[in-house]
Write a protein that holds these residues in place. Sequence first.
Motif, short mmCIF file in Angstrom:
data_model
loop_
_atom_site.label_atom_id
_atom_site.label_comp_id
_atom_site.label_asym_id
_atom_site.label_seq_id
_atom_site.Cartn_x
_atom_site.Cartn_y
_atom_site.Cartn_z
N GLY A 118 4.18 9.16 -0.38
CA GLY A 118 3.82 9.59 -1.48
C GLY A 118 2.26 9.61 -1.69
N MET A 119 1.71 8.38 -1.41
CA MET A 119 0.39 8.54 -2.14
C MET A 119 -0.59 9.27 -1.27
SD MET A 119 -1.53 6.62 -4.11
CE MET A 119 -1.75 4.95 -4.52
N THR A 120 -0.50 9.27 0.14
CA THR A 120 -1.33 10.06 0.82
C THR A 120 -1.17 11.49 0.99
OG1 THR A 120 0.09 9.42 2.76
CG2 THR A 120 -2.05 8.16 2.53
N GLY A 121 -0.05 11.95 0.24
CA GLY A 121 -0.09 13.29 0.11
C GLY A 121 1.32 14.10 0.59
N ASN A 142 4.84 -22.56 -2.14
CA ASN A 142 5.14 -22.95 -3.54
C ASN A 142 6.54 -22.71 -3.51
OD1 ASN A 142 2.41 -22.67 -4.71
ND2 ASN A 142 2.44 -21.09 -3.68
N PRO A 143 7.45 -23.73 -2.93
CA PRO A 143 8.91 -23.22 -2.63
C PRO A 143 9.42 -23.04 -3.98
CG PRO A 143 8.20 -25.32 -1.35
CD PRO A 143 6.79 -24.84 -2.34
N GLY A 144 9.13 -23.50 -5.27
CA GLY A 144 9.74 -23.52 -6.36
C GLY A 144 9.70 -22.24 -7.02
N LYS A 145 8.88 -21.33 -6.64
CA LYS A 145 8.49 -19.99 -7.13
C LYS A 145 9.40 -18.89 -6.93
CE LYS A 145 4.39 -21.90 -8.52
NZ LYS A 145 4.06 -22.29 -10.12
N MET A 146 9.48 -17.95 -7.79
CA MET A 146 9.78 -16.64 -7.20
C MET A 146 9.08 -15.59 -6.47
SD MET A 146 12.70 -14.89 -7.48
CE MET A 146 12.53 -13.53 -6.21
N VAL A 147 9.49 -15.21 -5.43
CA VAL A 147 8.32 -14.53 -5.05
C VAL A 147 9.36 -13.24 -4.31
CG1 VAL A 147 6.70 -14.40 -2.70
CG2 VAL A 147 7.13 -16.52 -3.93
N PHE A 148 8.57 -11.98 -4.53
CA PHE A 148 9.23 -10.79 -4.11
C PHE A 148 7.97 -9.76 -3.55
CE2 PHE A 148 7.84 -9.66 -8.32
CZ PHE A 148 7.90 -8.11 -8.50
N THR A 149 8.58 -9.03 -2.75
CA THR A 149 7.58 -7.82 -2.29
C THR A 149 8.28 -6.73 -2.94
OG1 THR A 149 8.71 -7.36 -0.21
CG2 THR A 149 7.21 -9.04 -0.26
N TYR A 150 7.36 -5.76 -3.05
CA TYR A 150 7.67 -4.37 -3.49
C TYR A 150 7.43 -3.48 -2.34
CZ TYR A 150 8.65 -0.40 -6.81
OH TYR A 150 9.16 0.72 -7.41
N GLN A 151 7.99 -2.62 -1.68
CA GLN A 151 7.44 -2.01 -0.48
C GLN A 151 8.12 -0.70 -0.35
OE1 GLN A 151 8.21 -5.66 2.12
NE2 GLN A 151 6.62 -4.46 3.01
N GLY A 152 7.52 0.26 0.20
CA GLY A 152 7.70 1.80 0.26
C GLY A 152 8.55 1.73 1.78
N ASP A 153 9.02 3.02 2.09
CA ASP A 153 9.33 2.95 3.64
C ASP A 153 8.32 3.24 4.62
OD1 ASP A 153 8.43 6.06 3.27
OD2 ASP A 153 10.23 6.16 1.95
N VAL A 179 0.90 -1.03 -0.07
CA VAL A 179 0.11 0.01 0.06
C VAL A 179 0.81 0.99 -0.09
CG1 VAL A 179 -1.78 1.31 1.57
CG2 VAL A 179 -1.84 -0.99 1.04
N GLY A 180 0.67 2.24 -0.93
CA GLY A 180 1.34 3.35 -0.89
C GLY A 180 1.44 3.78 -2.65
N CYS A 181 2.11 4.29 -3.07
CA CYS A 181 2.15 4.87 -4.37
C CYS A 181 2.29 3.52 -5.25
CB CYS A 181 3.47 5.96 -4.63
SG CYS A 181 3.23 7.56 -4.37
N ALA A 182 3.22 2.41 -4.85
CA ALA A 182 3.50 1.15 -5.60
C ALA A 182 2.24 0.42 -5.71
CB ALA A 182 4.67 0.63 -5.25
N VAL A 183 1.18 0.64 -4.85
CA VAL A 183 0.10 -0.28 -4.86
C VAL A 183 -0.44 -0.81 -6.18
CG1 VAL A 183 -1.82 1.52 -4.80
CG2 VAL A 183 -2.09 -0.46 -3.75
N PHE A 184 -0.23 0.11 -7.16
CA PHE A 184 -0.56 -0.16 -8.55
C PHE A 184 0.58 -0.75 -9.34
CE2 PHE A 184 -3.87 3.30 -7.86
CZ PHE A 184 -5.00 2.42 -7.94
N ALA A 185 1.47 -1.34 -8.72
CA ALA A 185 2.53 -1.84 -9.31
C ALA A 185 1.90 -3.19 -10.39
CB ALA A 185 3.64 -2.54 -8.50
N TYR A 186 1.03 -3.83 -9.71
CA TYR A 186 0.53 -4.77 -10.47
C TYR A 186 -0.15 -4.41 -11.76
CZ TYR A 186 -4.12 -3.58 -8.00
OH TYR A 186 -4.89 -2.69 -7.50
N ASN A 187 -0.48 -3.27 -12.12
CA ASN A 187 -0.84 -2.85 -13.51
C ASN A 187 0.35 -2.77 -14.61
OD1 ASN A 187 -3.59 -2.50 -12.81
ND2 ASN A 187 -3.30 -0.37 -11.92
N TYR A 188 1.52 -2.70 -14.23
CA TYR A 188 2.43 -2.41 -15.05
C TYR A 188 3.20 -3.64 -15.39
CZ TYR A 188 0.95 1.95 -13.14
OH TYR A 188 0.41 2.95 -12.91
#
Lengths: 253, 359
Positions: free
Chosen positions: A135-138, A92-103, A59-68
């Motif tokens: 950023g997202m909240t102003g 799912n141990p064989g999958k590549m899993v990453f998070t994308y997070q703001g401060d 949650v934050g500006c990158a909340v829409f990362a999934y759109n891109y």
Amino acid sequence: MNMQEIISPENVVYQKPRLMNDHPMHYCPGCSHGVVHKLIAEVIDEMGLAEQTIGIAPVGCAVFAYNYLDIDWIEAAHGRAPAIATAVKRLNPGKMVFTYQGDGDLAAIGTAETIHACNRGENVVIVFINNAIYGMTGGQMAPTTLDGMKTATCPYGRNVSLNGYPLKISDLLAQLEGTCLITREAVHTAAAIRRGKKALRKAFENAMAGKGSSVVEFVSTCASGWKMTPEQANQWMVENMFPLYPLGTLKDK
Amino acid sequence: MANEIKLLKGNEAIAHAAIRYGADGYFGYPITPQSEIMETLMEEQPWETTGMVVLQAESEVAAINMVYGGAACGKRVMTSSSSPGISLKQEGISYMAGAELPGLIVNVMRGGPGLGTIQPSQADYFQTVKGGGHGDYRLITLAPASVQEMADHVALGFDLSFKYNNPAMILTDGVIGQMMEKVVLPEQRPRRTEDDIRREQPWAALGKPASRKPNVITSLELDSAIMEQNNIRFQAKYKTIEASEVRYETFKCADADYLIVAFGSAARISQKVVELARKQGIKAGLFRPITLWPFPTKALNACKEKVKGILVVELNAGQMVEDVKLAVECKVPVAYYGRLGGIVPTPQEVLEALLSLQV
């Protein structure tokens, strides 16, 4: 030689990453998110992991990362991405899993989830965008906001006696046994972008090799939140952010 | 493993039933009076047999978000806690409802508010069936009254939650969680393969093949026109569940003049009260909702012409009594009897309350 002859595959020197789609980006001019998104897209594609990767958006500006990025995504509640990544990877141990997070997501509301996922050594990558502001909240104060830096909720500048100190959470995460790679990068110059991509590649390789948790922090700009032009923001970041958050590898084992 | 008869605590039965159901994961955090669920799972080590993941999370908040993550990739995952911990899980439950994710949550209730007591209570009825988290959503709620039902409701809860892509809760209390009874555990079912999940949950975030668009699990939609449509879709689903999934049990209701309505442990006590009342010549019956949401409104409404009075027995200050009054449209006197703060009433106390109903 006419234009059509020049536009041919053998003359391509640069192109949009295959995994980035044409969805209009909502990021402001000068924001670091777009460049970091591109690097992630390139790394996933170059490693041949497009069909095995699950991204966890914050949650934050990158909340829409999934759109891109054209991969599967899970949108997390604020700060909970590392808990979600933990379950996705363990189930799912064989999958590549990453998070994308703001401060704010990673170092304020999600501090517990971040520290414990890293302490368990979850085989995931945490991409951490540190622009010292919400950023997202102003443009409110973040845990990483600099001493004296003005934001919407510290309009006279962050006062450490009132708000505490800027949190150097990557330094803290580097102390944990479960982490294998902690690095601090930026995307303000071509050289920095190349270095940042290498760091991401190594982090993704660590996750697939089961070496533990990798955190790639990008000290980033928020031109809109900082109320600067993109160029001023880059300059301000170099002069003010880098002294407190110096670039480089904090841990690599 | 074939069917097996065991003497188990209710909490232990839940753990064994989860393994045998072929659950993919359990994520929890210790809290009394339900810690035996995770303790049993850790002792059984199902990761060595079925491949089920069991993880002690850093908090109830993390645990429910692990469930959210597991559910988002189509896995059968669950968590359990008790009242104060369930309050912490409400954020994740609301997100699951908003993202239309299946999953099982067990609340072994204790007395509140606040840290309260570790003794049994049913004070989380409102929290569970009226919302709990934010937004217009509903939680499928099962109320077991025996150790056998604790086991059975694991399968039922998972089945219903996957049928409707909605979280489900087993709402029980310290009495049922801690008491030991004979239980028939079902045959071991295999966990599903990734291919099974991709076929049965085509929406799951398991990695995007070239042949389809990205699967995105989210509850976010900033366009209000679309968000309203999402909500309308949720409400239509809730209506379907209300029409199709009501479950209840009746005991000596056919000729009853007086009805006790109670769920879970209060229903166990009330069944004894019905027998005591009948020995005194009072035709009493027990109506036991098994699904608290969807609530058996129609079945209770049908009773309103036949009975002279209804006593709602709850281990709280009177919560389900409101739904009973609505169900019978207040056309028959509805009284409440209950004890608070972890006190469990004796059948004699409840009988006296029933006797005072008589006109």
